[in-house]
Design an enzyme around this catalytic site. Sequence first.
Site, PDB file in Angstrom:
ATOM      1  N   ASP A  83       0.834  -1.206   0.000  1.00  0.00           N
ATOM      2  CA  ASP A  83       0.000   0.000   0.000  1.00  0.00           C
ATOM      3  C   ASP A  83       0.869   1.257   0.000  1.00  0.00           C
ATOM      4  OD1 ASP A  83      -2.442   1.398   0.172  1.00  0.00           O
ATOM      5  OD2 ASP A  83      -2.403   1.408   2.364  1.00  0.00           O
ATOM      6  N   HIS A 177      -7.692  10.040   4.022  1.00  0.00           N
ATOM      7  CA  HIS A 177      -7.157   9.074   4.980  1.00  0.00           C
ATOM      8  C   HIS A 177      -7.337   9.604   6.404  1.00  0.00           C
ATOM      9  CE1 HIS A 177      -5.026   8.067   1.204  1.00  0.00           C
ATOM     10  NE2 HIS A 177      -5.116   6.829   1.653  1.00  0.00           N
ATOM     11  N   GLY A 206      -9.341   5.747   2.001  1.00  0.00           N
ATOM     12  CA  GLY A 206     -10.041   6.524   3.018  1.00  0.00           C
ATOM     13  C   GLY A 206     -11.395   5.947   3.355  1.00  0.00           C
ATOM     14  N   SER A 208     -12.276   4.272   5.973  1.00  0.00           N
ATOM     15  CA  SER A 208     -12.618   4.340   7.402  1.00  0.00           C
ATOM     16  C   SER A 208     -13.566   5.506   7.655  1.00  0.00           C
ATOM     17  CB  SER A 208     -11.351   4.524   8.243  1.00  0.00           C
ATOM     18  OG  SER A 208     -10.556   3.371   8.234  1.00  0.00           O
ATOM     19  N   VAL A 228      -9.465   0.068   4.212  1.00  0.00           N
ATOM     20  CA  VAL A 228      -9.719   0.437   5.603  1.00  0.00           C
ATOM     21  C   VAL A 228      -8.428   0.211   6.381  1.00  0.00           C
ATOM     22  CG1 VAL A 228     -10.966  -0.165   7.711  1.00  0.00           C
ATOM     23  CG2 VAL A 228     -12.181  -0.091   5.529  1.00  0.00           C
ATOM     24  N   ALA A 229      -7.946   1.248   7.059  1.00  0.00           N
ATOM     25  CA  ALA A 229      -6.740   1.110   7.876  1.00  0.00           C
ATOM     26  C   ALA A 229      -6.927   1.775   9.236  1.00  0.00           C
ATOM     27  CB  ALA A 229      -5.533   1.707   7.146  1.00  0.00           C
TER      28      ALA A 229
END
Length: 281
Positions: A83, A177, A206, A208, A228-229
């Site tokens: 990523d 993000h 982005g 999340s 999703v992070a």
Amino acid sequence: MPSRLPMREKLLEARDRRTALLATNFYNAETLRGILEAAAELRQPVILQLTRSSIDYLGLGLALAMGRAAIEQYGVEGWIHLDHATSLDLVERCLEAGFDSVMIDASEADFAQNVALTRKAVELARKTGANVEAELGFVAKLGQEADSGGMTDPDEAARFVHETGVDSLAVAIGTAHGFYKATPCLDLERLAAIQARTGVPLVLHGGSGVDETAIRAAVARGICKVNVATETKDAFVRGVKREIQATTDIDLRNIFPPAIRDVKDLIKQKLGMFMDGSGRV
């Protein structure tokens, strides 16, 4: 162990079926376990993502081995994706190590530089058959202010895909993000135009904090991979903090499992966005 298509083919399949794959970053054995437990329980595929910072933290060989071992242990259809790489050196190292997919992110460079760097990444990846993702437009990173003027232009996107041969394209349509200060408003008309002009699987960074209705609307218009992070990290850290405050136990094997369950619950909710009534993605 489920059969596993190459990631490029799986994304094309998702595009044709108007669905998407969840891609979530892992940071340690515990977040990895939570993600894979969720995917195994729902019998859904998942993309495991690693950034340069996670690779630096874990080590490239260990990070990849952890991801591969977990995918096999839990019997999940899964892939390992690099990523937001900003250098071809890292892309090449990950391809040589056996990553299924890599992202070269030159989105903050000018168009010509972005094309040139992405084209080189595509050339490298063709030797291994790995998927290549790039980004066009401005998706604000942590600490950056969102800029609506940096959204992806559909005509530029068509030119970019044609000139680079990239397999999938991350687009700027109103996400950012990190956590949002206000509810993001996705430019779905722009997204539909990008899909019509490019035809490639599109990626939403982005993810999340974007609500399910907006995600489903984006998927219906060409998004095939949702990243999703931030929420994954947040779920785990909140869980660990909660357990530490509630006990004097110093055994991390007792402290971590509730936080792992928090990650699992989050990922189950995210995977559920792409499932139909039969449980299929």
